[in-house]
Design a protein around this motif. Structure first.
Motif, PDB file in Angstrom:
ATOM      1  N   GLU A  96      68.783  93.758  30.514  1.00 34.82           N
ATOM      2  CA  GLU A  96      67.530  94.104  31.173  1.00 34.82           C
ATOM      3  C   GLU A  96      66.726  95.159  30.409  1.00 34.82           C
ATOM      4  N   PRO A  98      64.642  96.574  27.565  1.00 37.44           N
ATOM      5  CA  PRO A  98      63.883  96.003  26.443  1.00 37.44           C
ATOM      6  C   PRO A  98      64.296  96.534  25.073  1.00 37.44           C
ATOM      7  N   SER A 130      60.555  90.548  27.906  1.00 38.67           N
ATOM      8  CA  SER A 130      59.252  91.220  27.899  1.00 38.67           C
ATOM      9  C   SER A 130      58.399  90.603  26.787  1.00 38.67           C
ATOM     10  N   GLU A 132      56.889  91.948  24.327  1.00 40.43           N
ATOM     11  CA  GLU A 132      57.227  92.513  23.018  1.00 40.43           C
ATOM     12  C   GLU A 132      58.496  91.874  22.446  1.00 40.43           C
ATOM     13  N   ARG A 134      59.741  88.926  23.312  1.00 41.62           N
ATOM     14  CA  ARG A 134      59.423  87.519  23.040  1.00 41.62           C
ATOM     15  C   ARG A 134      58.716  87.380  21.686  1.00 41.62           C
TER      16      ARG A 134
END
Length: 146
Positions: A96, A98, A130, A132, A134
Motif C-alpha cells: 500500500e 507508494p 498510484s 506515479e 503506474r
C-alpha cells in the motif's frame, strides 16, 4: 560509527552462525536494529532462499517504511533467482505504501527479464497503483527487452 564498524566486523568474522543471528534480529529487533540487520546481511553479498524469504517477509509486513525500503534494496542480492519476479509481483500487489511500490517496480525493472515484465504487466492490469507508480512501471516496461 565506530560501534557499528566493530559490530559489522565481528559479524563478518563469525560467518554463517552470525548470519543466523542476523536473520533472527531481522525478525524480532526494533526498526533500527532491523535496518542494521538488513545492511549486515547485505554486506555478506550472498543471497539465498532463507535471506530472500526473510527480506520478502519484511517488505510485506514490517510496520516501518524504512525497514521495507532497506529490505527491497537488499533483495537486489537475490536477483539471480529465477522465481524472484513472481514473488515480487505478489508483494507489490499487496503493498500500500507508494514509496515501497516504487522501489519494488525499480527492482523488477532492474531484473530485466521476461518474467519480471510479465509480472509488471499483470500488476498494472489489476490496478490499485498510484499514478506515479503506474507511470514508473510503464516507463520501466518500455526499457525491458523482450
Amino acid at each position: 560509527l565506530v560501534a557499528g564498524g566493530a559490530f559489522a566486523g565481528g559479524w563478518l568474522l563469525r560467518g554463517p552462525a552470525g548470519r543466523d543471528s542476523e536473520l533472527a534480529l531481522l525478525r524480532r529487533g526494533a526498526s533500527g536494529a532491523r535496518v542494521q540487520a538488513i545492511a549486515l546481511l547485505g554486506a555478506g553479498r550472498q543471497g539465498g532462499p532463507d535471506l530472500e524469504a526473510a527480506l520478502l517477509e519484511r517488505v510485506r509486513r514490517d510496520e516501518a517504511t524504512e525497514v521495507r525500503l532497506a529490505a527491497v534494496e537488499a533483495l537486489y542480492l537475490c536477483a539471480s533467482d529465477p522465481g524472484l519476479s513472481g514473488r515480487l509481483e505478489s508483494v507489490l500487489a499487496a503493498q500500500e505504501r507508494p514509496e515501497v511500490q516504487l522501489a519494488l517496480v525499480d527492482l523488477m525493472v532492474a531484473l530485466r527479464e521476461r518474467r519480471a515484465a510479465e509480472a509488471l504487466r499483470r500488476v498494472l492490469g489489476r490496478g490499485g497503483l498510484s499514478p506515479e507508480v503506474r507511470a514508473r512501471a510503464e516507463q520501466g516496461l518500455a526499457g525491458i527487452p523482450l
